[in-house]
Design a protein around this motif. Structure first.
Motif, PDB file in Angstrom:
ATOM      1  N   ASP A  22     -20.296 -23.256  45.735  1.00  0.00           N
ATOM      2  CA  ASP A  22     -20.674 -24.244  44.963  1.00  0.00           C
ATOM      3  C   ASP A  22     -19.735 -25.152  45.153  1.00  0.00           C
ATOM      4  O   ASP A  22     -18.868 -25.076  45.416  1.00  0.00           O
ATOM      5  N   VAL A  23     -20.414 -26.332  44.587  1.00  0.00           N
ATOM      6  CA  VAL A  23     -19.099 -27.754  44.722  1.00  0.00           C
ATOM      7  C   VAL A  23     -18.318 -27.741  43.517  1.00  0.00           C
ATOM      8  O   VAL A  23     -17.076 -28.009  43.721  1.00  0.00           O
ATOM      9  N   VAL A  24     -18.400 -27.261  42.174  1.00  0.00           N
ATOM     10  CA  VAL A  24     -17.797 -27.501  41.173  1.00  0.00           C
ATOM     11  C   VAL A  24     -17.272 -25.694  40.625  1.00  0.00           C
ATOM     12  O   VAL A  24     -18.362 -25.175  40.512  1.00  0.00           O
ATOM     13  N   MET A  25     -16.148 -25.572  40.904  1.00  0.00           N
ATOM     14  CA  MET A  25     -15.632 -24.098  40.636  1.00  0.00           C
ATOM     15  C   MET A  25     -14.418 -24.377  39.645  1.00  0.00           C
ATOM     16  O   MET A  25     -13.653 -25.143  39.799  1.00  0.00           O
ATOM     17  N   PRO A  26     -14.124 -23.241  38.801  1.00  0.00           N
ATOM     18  CA  PRO A  26     -12.927 -23.143  38.176  1.00  0.00           C
ATOM     19  C   PRO A  26     -11.563 -23.134  39.504  1.00  0.00           C
ATOM     20  O   PRO A  26     -11.897 -22.689  40.157  1.00  0.00           O
ATOM     21  N   THR A  27     -10.549 -23.499  38.997  1.00  0.00           N
ATOM     22  CA  THR A  27      -9.532 -23.613  39.680  1.00  0.00           C
ATOM     23  C   THR A  27      -9.229 -24.611  40.957  1.00  0.00           C
ATOM     24  O   THR A  27      -8.673 -25.369  40.993  1.00  0.00           O
ATOM     25  N   GLY A  51     -25.753 -28.414  41.267  1.00  0.00           N
ATOM     26  CA  GLY A  51     -26.822 -28.625  40.274  1.00  0.00           C
ATOM     27  C   GLY A  51     -26.559 -30.127  39.806  1.00  0.00           C
ATOM     28  O   GLY A  51     -27.380 -30.585  38.981  1.00  0.00           O
ATOM     29  N   TYR A  52     -25.496 -30.618  40.331  1.00  0.00           N
ATOM     30  CA  TYR A  52     -25.141 -31.837  39.869  1.00  0.00           C
ATOM     31  C   TYR A  52     -25.463 -32.989  40.524  1.00  0.00           C
ATOM     32  O   TYR A  52     -25.768 -32.768  41.784  1.00  0.00           O
ATOM     33  N   ASP A  53     -25.810 -34.094  39.921  1.00  0.00           N
ATOM     34  CA  ASP A  53     -26.338 -35.242  40.600  1.00  0.00           C
ATOM     35  C   ASP A  53     -25.074 -36.480  40.751  1.00  0.00           C
ATOM     36  O   ASP A  53     -25.678 -37.446  40.634  1.00  0.00           O
ATOM     37  N   ASP A  54     -23.903 -35.939  40.239  1.00  0.00           N
ATOM     38  CA  ASP A  54     -22.973 -36.738  40.076  1.00  0.00           C
ATOM     39  C   ASP A  54     -22.295 -37.438  41.179  1.00  0.00           C
ATOM     40  O   ASP A  54     -21.804 -36.520  42.178  1.00  0.00           O
ATOM     41  N   ARG A  55     -22.731 -38.609  41.833  1.00  0.00           N
ATOM     42  CA  ARG A  55     -22.257 -39.199  42.922  1.00  0.00           C
ATOM     43  C   ARG A  55     -20.779 -38.934  43.350  1.00  0.00           C
ATOM     44  O   ARG A  55     -20.359 -38.980  44.300  1.00  0.00           O
ATOM     45  N   ALA A  56     -19.888 -39.201  42.232  1.00  0.00           N
ATOM     46  CA  ALA A  56     -18.694 -39.030  42.483  1.00  0.00           C
ATOM     47  C   ALA A  56     -17.932 -37.684  42.940  1.00  0.00           C
ATOM     48  O   ALA A  56     -17.225 -37.502  43.691  1.00  0.00           O
ATOM     49  N   THR A  57     -18.730 -36.736  42.301  1.00  0.00           N
ATOM     50  CA  THR A  57     -18.415 -35.105  42.562  1.00  0.00           C
ATOM     51  C   THR A  57     -18.902 -35.024  44.032  1.00  0.00           C
ATOM     52  O   THR A  57     -17.972 -34.341  44.933  1.00  0.00           O
TER      53      THR A  57
END
Length: 91
Positions: A22-27, A51-57
């Protein structure tokens, strides 16, 4: 999370065919995981899912050019993405 993935990669004997993360994970997110993998396991293919469409992420320079799989996905979509990511040259 990313730290667990790096520990698992270090403990694994032999090559790793593909890392699906996943792109975003804890830690530690995907960018940190990728940096650790490139240092310890250069050439390991990586497939990002998000699941994000956040271009910055998604625009982190470390993640540029990596294949991505959007959530939600089907089993067929996952299989197609894994085959494509595993066949892609790693740079």
């Amino acid at each position: 999370h990313g730290e667990d993935a790096l520990r698992a990669a270090a403990a694994h004997d032999g090559p790793i065919a593909l890392v699906l993360t996943d792109v975003v994970m804890p830690t530690m997110g995907a960018a940190g995981l990728l940096a650790g993998l490139r240092a310890a396991r250069p050439g390991t293919p990586v497939l990002l899912m998000t699941g994000y469409d956040d271009r910055a992420t998604l625009a982190a320079p470390e993640l540029a050019g990596l294949p991505r799989l959007r959530k939600p996905f089907t089993a067929e979509g996952l299989a197609r993405a894994v085959r494509a990511a595993a066949a892609q040259p790693v740079g």
